[in-house]
Write a protein that holds these residues in place. Structure first.
Motif, PDB file in Angstrom:
ATOM      1  N   SER A   1      -0.405 -18.619   2.866  1.00 22.31           N
ATOM      2  CA  SER A   1       0.911 -18.146   3.437  1.00 22.31           C
ATOM      3  C   SER A   1       0.855 -18.149   5.200  1.00 22.31           C
ATOM      4  CB  SER A   1       1.111 -16.751   2.907  1.00 22.31           C
ATOM      5  OG  SER A   1       0.134 -15.892   3.027  1.00 22.31           O
ATOM      6  N   LEU A   2       1.862 -18.033   5.545  1.00 18.28           N
ATOM      7  CA  LEU A   2       2.171 -17.702   6.966  1.00 18.28           C
ATOM      8  C   LEU A   2       1.849 -16.406   7.325  1.00 18.28           C
ATOM      9  CD1 LEU A   2       4.759 -20.639   7.897  1.00 18.28           C
ATOM     10  CD2 LEU A   2       2.315 -20.748   7.984  1.00 18.28           C
ATOM     11  N   GLU A   3       1.664 -16.172   8.491  1.00 20.32           N
ATOM     12  CA  GLU A   3       1.575 -14.532   9.136  1.00 20.32           C
ATOM     13  C   GLU A   3       2.973 -13.937   8.925  1.00 20.32           C
ATOM     14  OE1 GLU A   3      -1.259 -12.239  12.273  1.00 20.32           O
ATOM     15  OE2 GLU A   3      -0.650 -14.281  12.412  1.00 20.32           O
ATOM     16  N   TYR A   4       2.815 -12.531   8.708  1.00 19.39           N
ATOM     17  CA  TYR A   4       4.026 -11.820   8.867  1.00 19.39           C
ATOM     18  C   TYR A   4       4.470 -11.509  10.114  1.00 19.39           C
ATOM     19  CZ  TYR A   4       0.175  -8.647   9.676  1.00 19.39           C
ATOM     20  OH  TYR A   4      -1.141  -7.999  10.023  1.00 19.39           O
ATOM     21  N   PRO A   5       5.519 -11.106  10.521  1.00 14.94           N
ATOM     22  CA  PRO A   5       5.968 -10.549  11.854  1.00 14.94           C
ATOM     23  C   PRO A   5       5.367  -9.506  12.686  1.00 14.94           C
ATOM     24  CG  PRO A   5       8.013 -10.649  10.497  1.00 14.94           C
ATOM     25  CD  PRO A   5       6.753 -10.926   9.690  1.00 14.94           C
ATOM     26  N   HIS A   6       5.320  -9.540  13.980  1.00 11.31           N
ATOM     27  CA  HIS A   6       4.589  -8.538  14.639  1.00 11.31           C
ATOM     28  C   HIS A   6       5.470  -7.877  15.617  1.00 11.31           C
ATOM     29  CE1 HIS A   6       0.368  -9.506  13.406  1.00 11.31           C
ATOM     30  NE2 HIS A   6       0.761 -10.866  13.640  1.00 11.31           N
TER      31      HIS A   6
ATOM     32  N   ARG B   1      10.482   0.587  21.189  1.00 15.51           N
ATOM     33  CA  ARG B   1      11.038   0.651  20.024  1.00 15.51           C
ATOM     34  C   ARG B   1      12.359  -0.124  19.609  1.00 15.51           C
ATOM     35  NH1 ARG B   1       9.986   5.932  16.036  1.00 15.51           N
ATOM     36  NH2 ARG B   1      10.759   5.343  14.065  1.00 15.51           N
ATOM     37  N   ASP B   2      13.256   0.000  20.525  1.00 17.20           N
ATOM     38  CA  ASP B   2      14.347  -0.781  20.633  1.00 17.20           C
ATOM     39  C   ASP B   2      14.457  -1.582  21.983  1.00 17.20           C
ATOM     40  OD1 ASP B   2      16.294   0.555  18.192  1.00 17.20           O
ATOM     41  OD2 ASP B   2      15.080   2.340  19.202  1.00 17.20           O
TER      42      ASP B   2
ATOM     43  N   VAL C   1      10.176   0.818   8.415  1.00 18.94           N
ATOM     44  CA  VAL C   1       8.898   0.728   7.639  1.00 18.94           C
ATOM     45  C   VAL C   1       7.592   0.790   8.349  1.00 18.94           C
ATOM     46  CG1 VAL C   1       8.518  -1.597   7.085  1.00 18.94           C
ATOM     47  CG2 VAL C   1       7.423   0.003   5.643  1.00 18.94           C
ATOM     48  N   LEU C   2       7.374   0.205   9.600  1.00 14.94           N
ATOM     49  CA  LEU C   2       6.494   0.030  10.487  1.00 14.94           C
ATOM     50  C   LEU C   2       6.176   1.262  11.556  1.00 14.94           C
ATOM     51  CD1 LEU C   2       6.710  -3.658  11.687  1.00 14.94           C
ATOM     52  CD2 LEU C   2       5.300  -2.814   9.811  1.00 14.94           C
ATOM     53  N   THR C   3       6.997   2.155  11.371  1.00 12.72           N
ATOM     54  CA  THR C   3       6.893   3.200  12.208  1.00 12.72           C
ATOM     55  C   THR C   3       6.810   4.547  11.236  1.00 12.72           C
ATOM     56  OG1 THR C   3       9.174   3.447  12.466  1.00 12.72           O
ATOM     57  CG2 THR C   3       7.902   2.334  14.261  1.00 12.72           C
ATOM     58  N   GLY C   4       6.841   4.542   9.942  1.00 14.89           N
ATOM     59  CA  GLY C   4       6.991   5.634   9.137  1.00 14.89           C
ATOM     60  C   GLY C   4       5.738   6.316   8.833  1.00 14.89           C
ATOM     61  N   GLY C   5       4.364   5.711   8.982  1.00 16.64           N
ATOM     62  CA  GLY C   5       3.370   6.185   8.824  1.00 16.64           C
ATOM     63  C   GLY C   5       2.710   6.029   7.435  1.00 16.64           C
ATOM     64  N   ASP C   6       3.518   5.141   6.363  1.00 23.55           N
ATOM     65  CA  ASP C   6       2.873   4.915   5.176  1.00 23.55           C
ATOM     66  C   ASP C   6       2.230   3.533   5.191  1.00 23.55           C
ATOM     67  OD1 ASP C   6       2.959   4.175   2.344  1.00 23.55           O
ATOM     68  OD2 ASP C   6       4.742   5.191   1.892  1.00 23.55           O
ATOM     69  N   HIS C   7       0.910   3.500   4.942  1.00 19.96           N
ATOM     70  CA  HIS C   7       0.232   2.297   5.230  1.00 19.96           C
ATOM     71  C   HIS C   7       0.538   1.558   3.957  1.00 19.96           C
ATOM     72  CE1 HIS C   7      -1.583   3.725   8.870  1.00 19.96           C
ATOM     73  NE2 HIS C   7      -2.078   4.794   8.373  1.00 19.96           N
TER      74      HIS C   7
ATOM     75  N   ARG D   1       4.480  -6.202   4.642  1.00 15.03           N
ATOM     76  CA  ARG D   1       3.871  -7.455   5.451  1.00 15.03           C
ATOM     77  C   ARG D   1       3.723  -8.634   4.634  1.00 15.03           C
ATOM     78  NH1 ARG D   1      -0.272  -4.305   9.427  1.00 15.03           N
ATOM     79  NH2 ARG D   1       0.751  -4.014  11.023  1.00 15.03           N
ATOM     80  N   ARG D   2       3.239  -8.104   3.378  1.00 21.91           N
ATOM     81  CA  ARG D   2       3.033  -9.102   2.338  1.00 21.91           C
ATOM     82  C   ARG D   2       4.371 -10.111   1.773  1.00 21.91           C
ATOM     83  NH1 ARG D   2       0.085  -6.579  -0.448  1.00 21.91           N
ATOM     84  NH2 ARG D   2       1.608  -5.376  -1.954  1.00 21.91           N
ATOM     85  N   ALA D   3       5.357  -9.024   1.562  1.00 16.10           N
ATOM     86  CA  ALA D   3       6.623  -9.638   1.333  1.00 16.10           C
ATOM     87  C   ALA D   3       7.193 -10.729   2.596  1.00 16.10           C
ATOM     88  CB  ALA D   3       7.782  -8.548   0.922  1.00 16.10           C
ATOM     89  N   GLU D   4       6.993 -10.218   3.688  1.00 15.28           N
ATOM     90  CA  GLU D   4       7.531 -10.988   4.702  1.00 15.28           C
ATOM     91  C   GLU D   4       6.881 -12.163   4.826  1.00 15.28           C
ATOM     92  OE1 GLU D   4      10.196 -10.565   7.347  1.00 15.28           O
ATOM     93  OE2 GLU D   4      10.769  -9.676   5.472  1.00 15.28           O
TER      94      GLU D   4
END
Length: 248
Positions: A181-186, A191-192, A201-207, A214-217
């Motif tokens: 697979s290709l890499e997920y977005p960074h 923040r805006d 999801v990337l700023t919510g603290g749930d690893h 990231r896997r889905a993207e």
């Protein structure tokens, strides 16, 4: 520029040694080269040229446009740079070569280094490819003026995987082509930006949620842009031999 006793060494045979180290002398590769983490040597094929003018090429047998690198000249250059007891693979950068993959890069980076021949003109006499066991490698379906830029690409891809070159160990494994697979977005600050926000999801603290996103993207982007990677992985799992070794 050279570090002959470095654990990983690249020897480049070229008609333009002044092209090296070039980009390899900068950034991560350059820092690692300066501290002796790897070695680089560029050798001029013309040193083994014929006659007063150090001729290295001649007209193609059977006629046609352009010139061809002579087998005797190139063989002499290879023998001087990599004697028979040199364990490094001998590579020839060539548009007809087997496509370079991340798996092959990782394999090369785990070895003692590489000896690379940079072709020029119309090509290289076929007899030296067989006589000196050159492995033809391509970096893409296009033609360059010579093999030097391709060689820089291959060496850079290998050097970045050497121990201690990258600052974060995961940087070498969590990226495109390390799997199917290709890499997920960074994203990073701010923040805006121009009405575009970092995904919540990337700023919510749930690893765990971050890992799933990231896997889905990664899967989404691969399906959109490189479905051939998914198809190839499926063939490999089925065991029908349809992996990179059959690609031309």
């Amino acid at each position: 520029m050279t570090a002959p006793f470095a654990p990983w060494r690249a020897t480049i045979l070229t008609l333009y040694p002044e092209m090296f180290p070039g980009p390899l002398g900068l950034s991560l590769a350059g820092t690692a080269l300066a501290r002796g983490a790897w070695g680089l040597e560029a050798r001029d094929i013309r040193e083994h040229g014929i006659g007063r003018h150090r001729s290295v090429d001649d007209t193609p047998a059977g006629g046609g446009a352009g010139m061809v690198l002579r087998c005797d000249v190139l063989a002499a250059a290879i023998d001087a740079a990599a004697p028979v007891n040199d364990p490094r693979p001998r590579l020839l950068m060539s548009p007809r070569g087997k496509p370079l993959t991340q798996a092959r890069v990782r394999s090369l980076s785990a070895g003692p280094g590489v000896m690379i021949v940079c072709g020029r003109f119309e090509g290289v006499d076929e007899r030296v490819i067989a006589g000196r066991t050159l492995e033809e490698v391509s970096i893409g379906d296009y033609v360059l003026s010579g093999g030097e830029i391709a060689a820089i690409t291959l060496v850079d891809a290998c050097v970045r995987l050497l121990p201690g070159v990258m600052g974060h160990a995961a940087s070498g494994t969590e990226e495109s082509f390390e799997g199917a697979s290709l890499e997920y977005p960074h994203y990073t600050r701010p923040r805006d930006w121009e009405g575009r926000a970092i995904p919540a999801v990337l700023t919510g603290g749930d690893h765990g949620a971050v890992a799933r996103w990231r896997r889905a993207e990664s899967e989404r982007i691969t399906l959109e842009r490189r479905p051939d990677l998914i198809a190839r992985a499926a063939r490999d799992e089925d065991g029908d031999g349809g992996g990179e070794e059959t690609r031309r």
